[in-house]
Structures are given as C-alpha cells and as structure tokens.
Design a protein around this motif. Structure first.
Motif: not given
Length: 1047
Positions: A312-317, A284-290
């Motif tokens: 850290v940023q909640a990106d896919r990696t 449920t976390l996206g690229d604008d989340d940490f």
C-alpha cells in the motif's frame, strides 16, 4: 366548520377514513382557535418585511449605490471570463515563481559541492561554530558557553517578527549526537561557505524565507539564524534526515517489505526495539513509496491481515494504521525466516508486475535477533545475479552470535547491516539505509528538483514560536540533493546532504488574482499523487465543534474536498497533467460549516511546467463567469481613495511589497497611492486591478456623504438600533460607517481581522457578500452570526444585499452593502408587526401573544432569528419544532443536503513522538453533515400534522424581499413522538470487509519522472562497516558469489 374541514381535506392531511374514526377529535381541533388564518400571517409577514427592508435599504445606502453603478453602465465593458486561458496564464505565473525558488536551491547545491571538493577532512579540527541551541547562552560566571558565542538576533517582519540574524546561518545538531564529533565539525566547517549564498539568494529574491542545508551526518544549517529551544526534557527531536523533503530528494521511490521476527527469543526489550525500528523505517517512507509489514515465527502474520500479498502507499493514513497494529504483536514460537523471505520476494515480484507501486527501487528490511543460515538458495532463486531487491538487516540486541549471517545477507544483496542494542540506537541506524539507496542517484550526479505537498513541521523553532490565526503555517518545500564530486569516492556514491527552501502556501495564493475568479471562484493545485498543495478548504476550519476541524494531516486528497466528483474525473485528469474543463453541481459550506451554498462550478485545469503540480480554477456559473472593466482618471480615483474609512483586502496583491525591504511596512493602500503618484518606481503592481479599484472608489464615494448625513440626523436612529453600515466591491475595496461610537458596538470583532469569514481573504470574499450574491437581486439576506462560544449567544443581526450592474443573470455582481443591527431592535420590529390585524374594530382574532400559538422567524437555512423563548435564538428550527420541520421537508418547502467530510485522515505535522500518535485513532469512516436550504419557489404553506391524539397545524409565510420565513405553530397539540431534527453529524462506520476494500483501493497517481534504482558502478561492498564477508558461504557457491560482487 365546513369551511375549515374543506381546508384540511384540500391539504391532503386527512382522508375519509380518519374522518370516520376520529370525528369527535377532529371537530374539537378544527373548530378551535388554533386553526391559524393564513391571511393574518401574510399581513404580519408583509408588515415586517416592508419595515425591515426599509431600514436595511435606508441605512445601507443600497439604492444609492445601485443608482451610481447604473450611471456608469454605458462606460463599462463586460467580458466573459475564458477559464482555460485564465488557468494557463496563472500556471505560467506559478511556473516562473517556482523556477525562481528552484534556482536559489541550485545555487546552494553548486556552492556546497564546490566547498566540499576543496575541503580535506581533519580528524583533529577544532572549530567554534554557532550552535543554534547554545547561542547567547552563558554560564554561571557570565561567560559564553562553548559553541554559544554572541549571535545577534533582531525581530524581522518578513520572518513574522521572529528574532533572526539575516547575515548568518546557525547549526542545529540532534540531541543524540555529539556537538564536536569530527564528522560534524568538518561538515559544519566546509558548509560555512553557504552563508554568502544564503544572503545572495535573499538579495536576489526577497520573497524567499527559510533556506537550509540538511547534512547526511545529521546537522542542520538554517538561514536566517534563529535560536532553538529544547523541550521540557532538554531534548530537540528534530532530525533533518527523516524529513519528507530530505528523503524525497535523497532517494528514489521504493517498494519495501518489512519482516519482523516475533519468535520467542524476541520477547521483552528486543520486541520493543524491533517495533520502534519498524516505526522509524515508516517515518522515512513518503507518498511515492509503497510498503507492507509481515511478522513471522513458524507462521506468517501480516500486520494488517486484509492486505495479504500486496503493498500500500506510504501515506500518513496507512502508516498510522500499521503503527496501531504493531502494538498487537507479541513474541512466541520459532522463527522460520525462509518462509518470510519467500513470501517477501514473491510479493514484490507480483506487485511489480501489476504496474502499481514505485516501479523503481525494491527492498526487504529484516528485523531480527539472529539468523541460523545465509539463505543463499532463496537469494539465488529470486535475486541473483541482478540483485534488484536490496536486503537491509537489523540485528536487535547486544549478542553477535548470528551477526555474520545477517551481514552476509546484506552484503550479498546490495544492502546494509546494522546492529541495534538500545532504543537510543534506533534512529541513527535506520538512517543508514537511505545512504545506500541514494548511491545510484549520486553516481548519476542527477540533481532532481523535488517539491513536497503542503505540510506543517511543528518541530522547527519558527513553527513553535509562531502560530498565525489558523494555527501553524502550511508550506511546501523545494529541495535538491548535494553530492560528493571527488573522483576517488565516485563509486561509493557519497551523499553530502540536501538543500532546500520553504514556500508558504500563502505565497502561492499571491500569484492568484482573486478578483478575476469572482465571488465564489477559487484556484487550487495538487501533486502527482492527487494531494492538495493549496485549496480554500485546506486549513483547520473552525474552533467551535471540533468535529469539523481538519486535523493535522498532509496527504489530503482532492477527492476529500471536491467530494461531489464521485468518479474522480477532475482529480484523475489533473494527476495525469491534462488540460481541460469539467463541470458539476457543488455544495459549499459556509458560516462555520452550518450553511450550504448550492451552485454549479466549471473547473479549468492544466499542469505547472517544471513541477509535479497541476493547477485548477473553479468558476461558478452565472455572475461568476463575467468580469467588467470600468474607466476613470487616476486623479479622480486617488481623490476618492483618500477617505479614512476606505480599506483594501490585506491579503490581496495589488502591489508586491515583498520585493524590497523598504516596501514591507506599507499597506496595500499606501503602496497603490505611492505607485500612482510615481513616488516608488521600483514597486511592481497589478495595473488592471488598480484601475478597477480606482473605478470602484469613484462610484462608491458618494455613499460616504450619504452615511454621514444619516449619522447626523440623530432622530432617525434614536434608539441606535442600527450600529454599522458597510460596503465591499469586487476589487476588495471596503467602506465602513459607524452610527454609534466604537466602544458602543455590540459586536466588536465584526469586519476586523479576528472575524476571518467576514472580511476579504486571499481565498474568499466576505460571507455577507457571498450569501447576498445568491439572493434574488434587490432582496436582503439576514442572519445571526454564529458565536464560537455556545454559551454566548450572538446579539446582532447582519443584513446585506448585492449590487448588480445589469438586471439579468449574466450581470457581474459589482458590490455588496449591508448593515449590522442589534438583535433586540430587530426582534422588536418583528413583534410589533405581528400584533397587526385587518379587522375594522381593531380586535385581532389571533396574536403572537396568544398562548395557543408559537411564532418564529427563521432564515433560509432553518436557523431561528426570533422566538418567544429568547434562548432558542440561533438554534436550528428542527431541534425546537421537529414535527413541523419534518413536515416542511416532506412537503418540499426545505431540502436536506448531506455534506461529506472524510475526517479519518490527519493533517500532517511532521511529528514523530509516540505520545502524539497515541492521541490519534485512525479508522476508515466517512462523516456526513446535514445542511438545510429552503425551496425558493415556495412563498407560503399551511400544514397539519397527525400527532398521537391531536392534529398540529402550522403556517409558514415568506417575508418579502428577504431570505426569512415567519412560522406560526399550534402550541396546544404536542408531537412528542416525532423526534427533533438536528444538525448532528452522521458517521458511517464500515464493517471489516468494507474497511479492507477501502485500504486496498488505490487512487490513480503519477510516478515521479526520474528513477535511480541501480548503477553498474555502485560499490556494493560498503554494506555495514565490515571490510569483507565474514560468513563463509558454501564452497560450491563461491564462484557465484565472486560473480555477484564483480557486478
């Protein structure tokens, strides 16, 4: 003998000391016939070059076409392209296109909110709706199943010929939910009113594709209606509420610390459920989340120790990296929650002060099987009275002994409590926190428009049923939240769901006129996070050599494809929505990644208003900065477009054939003809482009008659060595002529849709066109197409040359022409030329037939076109003659480039199945791929290589008017000690400290402009299905608690 010695000394290979030490050996080698005479090789190269250029020029018609364009030289206007002006105009076009999509979504929001306002909930409501899984299904007696009535599906070309119903939507309900649950039935009933808006939107903007409403209750209404098929286990994993577009629209950016209890009581199933809960939260976390994850017992254990004390940023990696580390958790010891809460609050506070992160909502997610205390002193210290950090508690297991304390923690801190007893409960319970976080936005009634980055959702039926030639279709989604407007529920902030529509990346490319960008130019767009929305490199690259195929991954940063910009100057300026220019030398890989074009690009960039995106345009220096306008009459142009062998780039937008259904079956060529003759007044066409198409059609028309006369003169091509002649112009116009029957073609795919790199596409010119443009004017570029199957060697040679309007670098390249011939025919010409000699008696001192030498023909990237060993054709020269290639690199005859790819990230396809994750191993790394290019100024070179017990001599001679080199190598001296030079990728692995630095490093990003973290009218008592606080806080804190709940 002395003459030979002087030659060797002059080359700098031997020094006097070698002469003293190895006098005997030297005499033997130098005096032998292996010393290759440069003059003979020069003769061979000249003879072959003249012969092959004569054939290429004759059959391609290059001189005729050059002459024809020259005749029009005085009638054309050459303009230098104003890059800034161009990018601003394109950004304006995209802004208008995006605005149309967002207006369609806004109409859906208004209709949904009005429909809900008029609806009264009826717990006994019975309503037969079209269930997307059950439609058209019958029982054994032939009767339609309940919720599975007849639903007419017709293949529609606008929806990739999938069977759809463009009059109605249908409804998908997740497998773990009851189809006839009253909440779902009521929601489906009132949302039925969206059908007429879906249809109206599609009528207003026929370029729209899928429109939908994702309900907060879990159902998904999709237009046009389509049949959904369960997987082999009878399950449909899709839940609209954990899709990126839903979460982005429903909530504001957030900083989240997840605390996982790993004390001894969490062993077994409880720990498994806890890990799955963490994984679902990460979904449920996206690229604008940490975020960060801390496991605790009597000590704290950061799941990734390197990220101690930060988020850290909640990106896919990053999310996948943490998921892998979750598997290493095991339960033991005693749970000391107070230590974990102190750490979480401190971390959120300090991270907030750094200015990084979301600077919006903050939350602590607590996953445990119980708490022995309410820890009110900690909350009083860090969080009260403002309660800026929400607490969400997840009780794992069936026991409820400590439930009251966990409920109290959540309710006292504007959060939510849920109990998760089984793995099946995880998804639905995790979703509850999203409703809480959406409350402030709902109360504010702020309908923020959100756009996602490019992604693939392969769980949708249209994605599963459809795979275009690159695999699944990349898209972006525009979405808006839908709120309850009922006054009595205002403080509860009830989110009804999210509406959205998809925009395929291909649709964005239609707004970009490729002809304005030149041969190597391209446009690209990025998000506020620096991730690519569209870029020519944003696609699965090649079937062959999986090492180069971009994996399924959404968050591809611009720095990964424009990697030469080491300091992120271009990226950061675009993220910050600046307008400007930037220049750098680039190395662009072509031909399945095996070749490299080195050029200087000028980048122009600006923001796209009303979206989080910025647009960039890259123009290559030289001919790429110039454009010309020709002028002919419509009558002339139409006449010359009539030839059956004329075609236009399918993916270019000469006319917009999507706007009206009756135009969708038209080819671009048909559309142009009907537009020019006035037969289709509703067609919208690019007048400037069409005028240039007409000009190119007129100028290039004489070549058709020329090719026909060649084809009729059978004796000229008696052995049918030349099979195809072809032409392409800067406007995407192509002409093709076959000198043999279609069934006799050696390469059946050439210039067809299957051969993507060799035809005009939305984002690139054909490979033979691009490579010819970088050759010296008047010369041909020859190559062997790389086969996608290594066992099946290519057996044709392609030759092409560019046609320039003027004789200087500022001249635009107006066209390219070429031929394709049989490899066997080409090689025969080479061997014939290599048997020539200048001696009067006809007796040659040396010949390629001699066992003592090996003769090769290689191209400017080092690939073999001719070798005595046919099996080496198409191989890299360094793999066959490593010592010679090494010497050529040392001498500067060839340059070696390293082209970077960061392949440790994944091309995101919204998949949540654990099985998919197990296949992925993410590790920080960079991969460099070597590529080789010849030095243009070197025409001929001789060299000697000191091997173990001999000296190996060679001669390299450029073939005139080509990109080819003849290499003659001594075959009697073996250099086994020198390893072959390969094109194998070099993977750079990082030690632990460097891995950690890479994880911590955060690139510049721009936060979304809106934030709805809190609202004073928010009803915080809606915190987990309990009417009040069950736990009894200490008496002395009662006034404080009352104060908190009055806020």
């Amino acid at each position: 003998m002395l003459e030979n010695l002087n030659l060797l000394r002059a080359s700098g290979v031997f020094f006097f000391i070698f002469w003293t030490a190895f006098n005997t050996a030297l005499v033997d080698v130098v005096g032998s016939e292996q010393q290759i005479p440069l003059s003979v090789v020069k003769l061979w190269a000249s003879a072959f070059g003249g012969e092959i250029k004569s054939i290429a020029a004759k059959y391609s018609g290059s001189q005729l076409l050059q002459k024809k364009y020259k005749e029009y030289e005085k009638d054309v206007a050459i303009e230098e392209i104003d890059g800034l002006q161009l990018v601003k105009k394109l950004a304006k076009n995209m802004e208008e296109m995006f605005h149309k999509k967002s207006e369609a979504v806004r109409r859906l929001v208004e209709a949904a909110e009005d429909a809900y306002l008029k609806h009264e909930f009826d717990a006994d409501l019975q309503y037969e709706y079209f269930n997307a899984v059950l439609i058209n299904e019958r029982d054994e007696e032939g009767n339609y199943l309940e919720l599975g009535k007849e639903f007419i599906l017709v293949p529609n070309d606008h929806f990739n010929n999938l069977p759809v119903n463009i009059s109605l939507s249908d409804v998908q309900v997740p497998t773990n939910m009851y189809n006839k649950d009253p909440a779902i039935v009521n929601g489906v009933y009132w949302s039925e009113s969206l059908n007429k808006v879906f249809v109206d939107n599609f009528d207003r903007d026929p370029s729209l594709i899928w429109q939908y409403f994702g309900s907060a209750k879990g159902f998904f209404r999709q237009y046009p209606g389509i049949k959904w098929e369960p997987d082999e286990n009878g399950v449909i994993a899709f839940d609209c509420r954990n899709r990126k577009w839903y979460i982005q629209a429903a909530t504001s950016p957030k900083d989240v610390v997840i605390l996982v209890d790993v004390s001894g009581s969490m062993k077994g199933l409880r720990l498994t459920i806890a890990k799955q809960t963490v994984s679902s939260i990460l979904d449920t976390l996206g690229d604008d989340d940490f975020f960060n994850i801390i496991a605790y017992n009597e000590e704290l254990h950061y799941v990734e120790p390197c990220l101690n004390g930060t988020l850290v940023q909640a990106d896919r990696t990053n999310k996948e990296h943490f998921r892998e580390h979750l598997d290493k958790l095991f339960a033991k010891g005693i749970g000391m929650l107070d230590i974990a809460l102190n750490e979480a609050f401190n971390m959120l506070n300090e991270f907030n002060h750094t200015g990084q992160g979301s600077i919006c909502s903050q939350a602590i997610m607590l996953i445990t099987d119980g708490a022995v205390d309410t820890y009110d002193t900690i909350f009083a210290k860090y969080n009260w009275p403002d309660r800026k950090v929400r607490i969400f508690t997840y009780l794992i297991g069936r026991e409820a002994a400590f439930a009251d304390n966990l409920k109290w923690m959540a309710c006292a801190n504007k959060g939510f409590f849920t109990q998760i007893s089984t793995l099946a409960d995880v998804q639905e319970n995790v979703m509850e926190y999203l409703h809480v976080l959406s409350r402030p936005k709902v109360i504010d009634q702020e309908h923020d428009v959100v756009w996602t980055e490019a992604y693939i959702d392969s769980t949708l039926p249209q994605a599963q049923k459809l795979a275009d030639d690159q695999g699944l279709v990349l898209m972006t989604t525009v979405a808006m939240p839908v709120f309850s407007k009922q006054n009595e529920t205002r403080s509860k902030g009830i989110l009804l769901g999210v509406v959205g529509t998809d925009v395929p990346v291909k649709e964005l490319l239609k707004a970009i006129p490729k002809y304005k960008l030149g041969i190597h130019g391209y446009a690209f767009a990025i998000t506020n996070n620096g991730y690519i929305l569209t870029h020519p490199e944003l696609r699965p690259l090649y079937e062959e050599g999986k090492k180069r195929r971009k994996p399924n991954y959404s968050s591809v940063d611009l720095s990964e494809v424009e990697w030469e910009d080491r300091d992120d100057v271009l990226r950061n300026a675009m993220v910050n929505r600046k307008t400007g220019k930037f220049s750098m030398e680039v190395k662009k890989t072509v031909d399945k990644g095996k070749r490299v074009l080195v050029m200087t690009n000028d980048y122009y960039y600006t923001d796209i208003k009303g979206t989080p995106f910025s647009l960039g345009v890259a123009l290559s220096r030289g001919h790429g900065k110039y454009f010309f306008r020709g002028n002919v009459t419509v009558e002339e142009g139409l006449h010359d477009l009539e030839h059956p062998d004329v075609s236009l780039a399918d993916e270019w937008s000469y006319c917009n054939t999507d706007l009206h259904p009756e135009h969708r079956q038209m080819t671009q060529l048909e559309a142009i003809k009907r537009y020019l003759t006035g037969k289709e007044p509703l067609l919208q066409c690019d007048k400037e482009l069409i005028q240039e198409v007409l000009f190119d059609a007129v100028v290039s028309a004489p070549i058709e008659a020329y090719w026909t006369s060649l084809a009729l003169n059978k004796s000229e091509n008696s052995d049918k060595g030349v099979e195809v002649a072809f032409l392409g112009t800067r406007t995407g116009l192509s002409r093709i002529n076959l000198f043999v029957g279609p069934e006799q073609l050696t390469n059946q795919d050439f210039l067809t849709a299957e051969d993507k790199e060799n035809i005009f596409n939305a984002d690139h010119f054909p490979l033979w066109y691009r490579r010819a443009a970088e050759q010296i004017p008047g010369s041909f570029v020859y190559s062997i197409p790389f086969s996608t199957e290594t066992a099946n060697k290519s057996n044709v040679v392609t030759a092409s040359t560019a046609i320039q309007l003027l004789d200087d670098r500022k001249s635009p390249v107006v066209a390219a022409v070429g031929i394709q011939m049989k490899l066997e025919f080409f090689q025969r010409k080479f061997w014939t030329a290599s048997r020539q000699c200048a001696s009067l008696d006809g007796r040659c001192a040396i010949s390629c037939d001699d066992e003592a030498i090996n003769c090769y023909l290689i191209d400017n990237n080092g690939f073999i076109l001719v070798s005595e060993d046919y099996g080496q054709t198409g191989n890299f020269f360094g793999e066959v003659e490593g010592a010679v290639m090494n010497k050529l690199l040392t001498m500067g005859s060839f340059k070696r480039f390293l082209v970077e790819f960061n392949l440790c990230s994944w091309w995101h396809s919204d998949l949540t199945a654990k099985a998919q994750r197990l296949k992925q191993t993410l590790e920080p790394c960079d991969t460099e791929y070597p590529a080789f290019v010849s030095e243009r100024t070197i025409k001929e070179t001789t060299g000697n290589i000191a091997c173990d017990d001999c000296f190996k001599s060679f001669v390299i001679q450029q073939i005139p008017s080509s990109n080819l080199f003849m290499v003659v190598v001594d075959n009697e001296c073996f250099c086994d000690s020198v390893p072959p030079i390969t094109m194998a990728p070099i993977e750079i692995r990082y030690n632990e400290s460097l891995k950690c630095e890479r994880l911590k490093s955060q690139k510049i990003r721009r936060r979304p402009e809106s934030c709805h973290g809190f609202h004073p009218e928010e009803n915080a008592r809606e915190c987990g299905g309990v009417p009040g606080l069950s736990a009894k806080p200490p008496f002395v804190l009662l006034p404080l608690i009352l104060t908190i709940f009055s806020r």
